[in-house]
Design a protein around this motif. Sequence first.
Motif, PDB file in Angstrom:
ATOM      1  N   TRP A  73       0.828  -1.204   0.000  1.00  0.00           N
ATOM      2  CA  TRP A  73       0.000   0.000   0.000  1.00  0.00           C
ATOM      3  C   TRP A  73       0.860   1.251   0.000  1.00  0.00           C
ATOM      4  O   TRP A  73       1.849   1.328   0.725  1.00  0.00           O
ATOM      5  CB  TRP A  73      -0.900   0.030   1.232  1.00  0.00           C
ATOM      6  CG  TRP A  73      -1.977  -0.996   1.208  1.00  0.00           C
ATOM      7  CD1 TRP A  73      -2.014  -2.163   1.916  1.00  0.00           C
ATOM      8  CD2 TRP A  73      -3.176  -0.956   0.438  1.00  0.00           C
ATOM      9  NE1 TRP A  73      -3.164  -2.845   1.629  1.00  0.00           N
ATOM     10  CE2 TRP A  73      -3.909  -2.129   0.727  1.00  0.00           C
ATOM     11  CE3 TRP A  73      -3.715  -0.049  -0.469  1.00  0.00           C
ATOM     12  CZ2 TRP A  73      -5.135  -2.414   0.145  1.00  0.00           C
ATOM     13  CZ3 TRP A  73      -4.936  -0.335  -1.041  1.00  0.00           C
ATOM     14  CH2 TRP A  73      -5.632  -1.495  -0.739  1.00  0.00           C
TER      15      TRP A  73
ATOM     16  N   ARG B 285      -5.288   6.036  -1.306  1.00  0.00           N
ATOM     17  CA  ARG B 285      -4.523   4.840  -0.962  1.00  0.00           C
ATOM     18  C   ARG B 285      -4.748   3.796  -2.056  1.00  0.00           C
ATOM     19  O   ARG B 285      -5.891   3.482  -2.400  1.00  0.00           O
ATOM     20  CB  ARG B 285      -5.013   4.334   0.391  1.00  0.00           C
ATOM     21  CG  ARG B 285      -4.118   3.324   1.030  1.00  0.00           C
ATOM     22  CD  ARG B 285      -4.452   3.268   2.516  1.00  0.00           C
ATOM     23  NE  ARG B 285      -3.886   2.126   3.173  1.00  0.00           N
ATOM     24  CZ  ARG B 285      -2.638   2.050   3.588  1.00  0.00           C
ATOM     25  NH1 ARG B 285      -1.825   3.076   3.411  1.00  0.00           N
ATOM     26  NH2 ARG B 285      -2.183   0.974   4.180  1.00  0.00           N
TER      27      ARG B 285
ATOM     28  N   TRP C 289      -3.013   0.010  -3.982  1.00  0.00           N
ATOM     29  CA  TRP C 289      -2.124  -1.149  -3.906  1.00  0.00           C
ATOM     30  C   TRP C 289      -1.176  -1.087  -5.103  1.00  0.00           C
ATOM     31  O   TRP C 289      -1.615  -1.031  -6.254  1.00  0.00           O
ATOM     32  CB  TRP C 289      -2.937  -2.444  -3.948  1.00  0.00           C
ATOM     33  CG  TRP C 289      -2.091  -3.661  -3.810  1.00  0.00           C
ATOM     34  CD1 TRP C 289      -1.685  -4.498  -4.805  1.00  0.00           C
ATOM     35  CD2 TRP C 289      -1.542  -4.183  -2.596  1.00  0.00           C
ATOM     36  NE1 TRP C 289      -0.917  -5.507  -4.291  1.00  0.00           N
ATOM     37  CE2 TRP C 289      -0.818  -5.341  -2.934  1.00  0.00           C
ATOM     38  CE3 TRP C 289      -1.595  -3.780  -1.264  1.00  0.00           C
ATOM     39  CZ2 TRP C 289      -0.148  -6.099  -1.979  1.00  0.00           C
ATOM     40  CZ3 TRP C 289      -0.931  -4.527  -0.314  1.00  0.00           C
ATOM     41  CH2 TRP C 289      -0.226  -5.675  -0.670  1.00  0.00           C
TER      42      TRP C 289
ATOM     43  N   SER D 186      -6.064  -4.701  -2.848  1.00  0.00           N
ATOM     44  CA  SER D 186      -4.947  -5.654  -2.851  1.00  0.00           C
ATOM     45  C   SER D 186      -5.326  -7.018  -3.406  1.00  0.00           C
ATOM     46  O   SER D 186      -4.471  -7.887  -3.514  1.00  0.00           O
ATOM     47  CB  SER D 186      -4.388  -5.810  -1.432  1.00  0.00           C
ATOM     48  OG  SER D 186      -5.395  -6.298  -0.570  1.00  0.00           O
TER      49      SER D 186
END
Length: 143
Positions: free
Chosen positions: A32, A45, A47, A61
């Motif tokens: 992350w 945010r 992945w 993710s």
Amino acid sequence: MESLWRSATFQAPNPEDYGGIEFWSNPERSGWLTRQGDYIKTWRRRWFVLKQGKLLWFKDSNVSRLSAPRGVIPVSSCLTVKGAEDVLNKPYAFEVSTTQDTMYFIADSEKDKEDWINSIGRSIVQHSRSVTDSEVVDYDLKR
């Protein structure tokens, strides 16, 4: 005006930008990071996966062969990767610069920041058009 239109109508990267890369298995690095948007400068945010000279990012993710990246940066177009806490006034910040743009990221810890900088830097050297394969040294193997 075009940038506002592109940000309002999200366009996934062209599959030609990451074709042939099995980004869902055995990445060189994944995790992350918080990334500043290209057009609307909010922090999100995402992945991230670094593999075969591409830095790809996804909304979550759970990356599989059916996943489509939200963005791709070919590291061969990157000039530098370095800390940017002083630029952003945020802890664990770093930047990746290309000839056209500078992108900013925030890691979750100092160690994560250093690990990402080292991994991206190593990938830049390995995929640079000015370095041949015989000149690449993997410093991790020498430890």
